[in-house]
Design a protein around this motif. Structure first.
Motif, PDB file in Angstrom:
ATOM      1  N   GLN A 285      -9.292   3.735   6.311  1.00  0.00           N
ATOM      2  CA  GLN A 285      -8.634   4.541   5.289  1.00  0.00           C
ATOM      3  C   GLN A 285      -7.354   5.195   5.809  1.00  0.00           C
ATOM      4  O   GLN A 285      -6.381   5.344   5.071  1.00  0.00           O
TER       5      GLN A 285
ATOM      6  N   PHE B 264      -4.374   2.787   5.491  1.00  0.00           N
ATOM      7  CA  PHE B 264      -3.919   2.701   4.105  1.00  0.00           C
ATOM      8  C   PHE B 264      -3.109   3.948   3.738  1.00  0.00           C
ATOM      9  O   PHE B 264      -2.034   3.845   3.147  1.00  0.00           O
TER      10      PHE B 264
ATOM     11  N   ARG C 135       0.873   4.251   2.618  1.00  0.00           N
ATOM     12  CA  ARG C 135       1.218   4.848   1.324  1.00  0.00           C
ATOM     13  C   ARG C 135       2.134   6.059   1.481  1.00  0.00           C
ATOM     14  O   ARG C 135       3.054   6.258   0.701  1.00  0.00           O
TER      15      ARG C 135
ATOM     16  N   GLY D 191      -3.588  -5.026   3.290  1.00  0.00           N
ATOM     17  CA  GLY D 191      -4.695  -4.313   2.677  1.00  0.00           C
ATOM     18  C   GLY D 191      -4.566  -4.432   1.167  1.00  0.00           C
ATOM     19  O   GLY D 191      -3.455  -4.394   0.630  1.00  0.00           O
TER      20      GLY D 191
ATOM     21  N   VAL E 299      -5.980  -3.084  -2.644  1.00  0.00           N
ATOM     22  CA  VAL E 299      -6.662  -2.006  -3.351  1.00  0.00           C
ATOM     23  C   VAL E 299      -6.772  -2.398  -4.816  1.00  0.00           C
ATOM     24  O   VAL E 299      -5.762  -2.685  -5.463  1.00  0.00           O
TER      25      VAL E 299
ATOM     26  N   SER F  99      -8.750  -0.735  -8.058  1.00  0.00           N
ATOM     27  CA  SER F  99      -9.527   0.384  -8.573  1.00  0.00           C
ATOM     28  C   SER F  99     -10.585  -0.072  -9.569  1.00  0.00           C
ATOM     29  O   SER F  99     -10.460  -1.130 -10.193  1.00  0.00           O
TER      30      SER F  99
ATOM     31  N   ARG G  19     -12.602  -7.355  -9.919  1.00  0.00           N
ATOM     32  CA  ARG G  19     -11.941  -6.793  -8.733  1.00  0.00           C
ATOM     33  C   ARG G  19     -11.969  -7.777  -7.564  1.00  0.00           C
ATOM     34  O   ARG G  19     -10.961  -7.976  -6.884  1.00  0.00           O
TER      35      ARG G  19
ATOM     36  N   LYS H  18      -8.793  -9.676  -5.609  1.00  0.00           N
ATOM     37  CA  LYS H  18      -8.588  -9.602  -4.154  1.00  0.00           C
ATOM     38  C   LYS H  18      -8.547 -10.992  -3.525  1.00  0.00           C
ATOM     39  O   LYS H  18      -7.718 -11.257  -2.648  1.00  0.00           O
TER      40      LYS H  18
ATOM     41  N   VAL I 249       0.386  -2.930   1.941  1.00  0.00           N
ATOM     42  CA  VAL I 249      -0.708  -2.571   1.042  1.00  0.00           C
ATOM     43  C   VAL I 249      -0.333  -3.023  -0.357  1.00  0.00           C
ATOM     44  O   VAL I 249       0.746  -2.706  -0.857  1.00  0.00           O
TER      45      VAL I 249
ATOM     46  N   ILE J   7      -1.521  -2.926  -4.268  1.00  0.00           N
ATOM     47  CA  ILE J   7      -2.362  -2.197  -5.208  1.00  0.00           C
ATOM     48  C   ILE J   7      -2.254  -2.874  -6.575  1.00  0.00           C
ATOM     49  O   ILE J   7      -1.151  -3.077  -7.086  1.00  0.00           O
TER      50      ILE J   7
END
Length: 124
Positions: free
Chosen positions: A10, A13, A17, A43, A45, A47, A56, A60, A81, A83
């Motif tokens: 975490q 990430f 960000r 990475g 992400v 949600s 999801r 990915k 990253v 998203i």
């Protein structure tokens, strides 16, 4: 994608960000930060707002495939990253690929394109 190409904790990430550059379009947000390694780390992400677990995981998998297939077209030495936004759940593979590559270009992470061999032989 091999483990060395993955962001896993975490803190990594959050660092990308907080301190990195980012660009967005209607499907994705892409953040990048130099990592001083000879390779990129990624990475992803997605949600719970985007969809259920099936949706999801599909997103990915598609994004990992897109970046794995285009890995040789990217500058090395970045933590990236990706998203997903809510509209990505309804997008097809090719739409995701176009959106991802558009953001890569906007962040200047793409290597300069070389002309195709057939185009070079036709000009002479």
């Amino acid at each position: 994608m091999k483990r060395k190409y993955s962001l896993r904790d975490q803190r990594s990430f959050a660092r990308v960000r907080r301190a990195g550059r980012s660009r967005r379009n209607r499907l994705l947000v892409l953040c990048c930060l130099a990592n001083h390694l000879p390779h990129n780390r990624f990475g992803f992400v997605v949600s719970k707002r985007v969809g259920n677990a099936v949706v999801r995981n599909r997103l990915k998998r598609r994004l990992r495939a897109i970046f794995r297939l285009n890995l040789n077209r990217l500058h090395a030495g970045y933590d990236i990253v990706v998203i997903c936004r809510a509209q990505a759940a309804r997008a097809g593979y090719w739409d995701l690929e176009q959106a991802a590559l558009q953001l890569v270009r906007r962040l200047h992470l793409q290597l300069a394109d070389t002309p195709a061999p057939s185009a070079a032989s036709d000009s002479g």
